[in-house]
Structures are given as C-alpha cells and as structure tokens.
Write a protein that holds these residues in place. Structure first.
Motif, PDB file in Angstrom:
ATOM      1  N   VAL A 149       0.849  -1.196   0.000  1.00 39.66           N
ATOM      2  CA  VAL A 149       0.000   0.000   0.000  1.00 39.66           C
ATOM      3  C   VAL A 149       0.886   1.247   0.000  1.00 39.66           C
ATOM      4  N   LEU A 151       1.842   4.838   1.217  1.00 38.85           N
ATOM      5  CA  LEU A 151       1.631   5.643   2.411  1.00 38.85           C
ATOM      6  C   LEU A 151       1.347   7.088   2.026  1.00 38.85           C
ATOM      7  N   ASP A 155      -0.648   9.127   6.950  1.00 35.09           N
ATOM      8  CA  ASP A 155       0.051   8.012   7.604  1.00 35.09           C
ATOM      9  C   ASP A 155       1.300   8.508   8.334  1.00 35.09           C
ATOM     10  N   SER A 186      -3.078   3.556   6.976  1.00 40.35           N
ATOM     11  CA  SER A 186      -2.498   2.323   6.434  1.00 40.35           C
ATOM     12  C   SER A 186      -1.680   1.568   7.468  1.00 40.35           C
ATOM     13  N   HIS A 188      -2.298  -0.342   9.890  1.00 42.45           N
ATOM     14  CA  HIS A 188      -3.371  -1.109  10.490  1.00 42.45           C
ATOM     15  C   HIS A 188      -2.904  -2.092  11.555  1.00 42.45           C
TER      16      HIS A 188
END
Length: 262
Positions: A149, A151, A155, A186, A188
């Motif tokens: 992903v 950033l 983030d 992101s 997580h």
C-alpha cells in the motif's frame, strides 16, 4: 526509476535476494523496541545513545554499529523515486517502522519519493506465521503484488504522533492515545503492537512487568534453560517479536533480582 527496499533485519534479506524485484536494499539493523530513545531520531545524540546501548547489550563494536547501521542511513538521503518499507506486525518491527517513518519525515522531502508499506499479519497456508524471514523469494513477491500500500501524508502524521508518545515512555499517555484513536490509516497493525507495549509498561505488585512475569512463570513451571524458555515464550508471545538476545535482557533482570538461576 531508482527504487530502495528497506528490510527490517537480516532475516528477510536471504529470501529477498531470491526475488526478481528491482532496486537497492537497505537493512534496518536496530532494536527500537528496547533501549534509550528520544523524539529527534535524526539527531547525533539519538544515534550516539543507540550505539552505546547496542554495544553494551548486544556486544557490538562501535565500528560494527557504524558499518551495519549508521552507514546505511546515508541511503535515505539519496534521490530515490520509490521506497518500499518491509516491516512486520510485531512490536519489534512496528517500533522500527515508526522510527524509519519519523526519520524519513525529518530528513526527506516526502513529495519526492513514493513510499510504500509491505506489512503482513499472516500468509496463506502458514498457520503459525511469524514473519517474512521464513518466506521464499516467490512468497515475498506475492506480498509485494498483493498487500503493498502507498503511504500518505496522513500516515506520516499518525506515525509522528505515535512516535512521540512511544518515546515518552508514559503509560498513561499511551493508554489514552490507544483508547481515543479510531483511525490508523495504512498503519493497520500498529495498534495491537502498541497495546503489547502498554502491557509490558505496567508493573505488577511484585515489581515485574508483563514480560518479566511471563518469563518467571515459564521458569517456575520447570523450563530451566534459556533455549527452553525462548521457545516457550515464543509460543504465546510472538506479538513482541523478541529474539533471544532481547529476551536475555529480561532474563538478566530476573537473575539480578535473584528470582532465577540461569
């Protein structure tokens, strides 16, 4: 296009070298889950304190630390178009990820490189996944293609907030931060890692934190060698991501207190 892959430790390097991914590699050889910290990770005082602590706790020479860690930092000032951060779900890696992101924010024009995160919590077909060090080149490419992903600036704001609280070593601040924060962008897997950090910050009525008490329980249960204790600890506490030398820090504290004899 100039690409940099930042790997969290040497365990991932062997598998990564089997991939067909283009770009330079940098291995982040630090243990920011332990030892002295300060907010300004780009300061000379930060790295001087880290060098001294790593030297004392991990038997690393100043020249060795210079070569394995400090010299690597120069790559983060080079004009890469893309940077890929390969970090895992455990506290050890998440603390290092916060450090890398904070360093990049302090030292880099973030409008220049595209920065991506590859951070798996599990892997298909691996029931007890412990990290990317156990993956082949083909499996690492699978992660790159399927979970990578990009950033965003948000983030990096989250990482900066979390880093400030993390280095403060204030359990009350961390507890409030975890309870009040609903959006993690992101990042997580950061919350469960910080929850594990909070667990080890709290001290029980015997003056022991969570990790010390867990290791003492394992010892008292009948596991009397360090290798046996490592294996037993890893069975239930992989969220901490601790290697044997990190566990030794806590075992040595227990030994100093006269609670174990190893």
């Amino acid at each position: 296009m100039n690409i940099l892959h930042i790997l969290n430790g040497d365990s991932t390097l062997q598998g990564f070298e089997q991939t067909g991914l283009e770009g330079d590699t940098m291995v982040w050889r630090e243990v920011l889950s332990e030892g002295p910290l300060e907010e300004n990770i780009s300061s000379a005082s930060f790295w001087k304190a880290r060098q001294e602590w790593i030297g004392q706790g991990f038997n690393e020479t100043p020249d060795g630390y210079q070569e394995k860690m400090l010299d690597q930092l120069s790559k983060l000032s080079e004009p890469y178009d893309e940077i890929n951060l390969w970090f895992e779900f455990v506290l050890h890696c998440q603390a290092n990820l916060l450090g890398v992101m904070t360093y990049l924010k302090q030292k880099t024009d973030l409008s220049t490189p595209n920065i991506f995160l590859i951070c798996p919590a599990d892997f298909p077909g691996k029931e007890n996944f412990r990290g990317m060090g156990e993956l082949t080149g083909e499996e690492l490419e699978y992660l790159y293609d399927n979970i990578r992903v990009q950033l965003s600036e948000i983030d990096f704001i989250i990482a900066a907030e979390a880093w400030d609280i993390y280095v403060s070593k204030d359990a009350g601040k961390l507890k409030n931060y975890l309870s009040e924060t609903d959006f993690w962008g992101s990042l997580h897997l950061l919350k469960p890692a910080l929850e594990a950090h909070l667990k080890r910050m709290n001290v029980n009525e015997h003056g022991l934190n969570y990790i010390e008490q867990k290791l003492l329980d394992i010892y008292n249960y009948g596991f009397k060698t360090r290798q046996e204790i490592y294996l037993r600890f890893w069975e239930t506490e992989k969220i901490f991501g601790m290697g044997d030398m990190e566990i030794d820090i806590y075992l040595d504290r227990l030994k100093h207190k006269g609670l174990i004899n190893l």
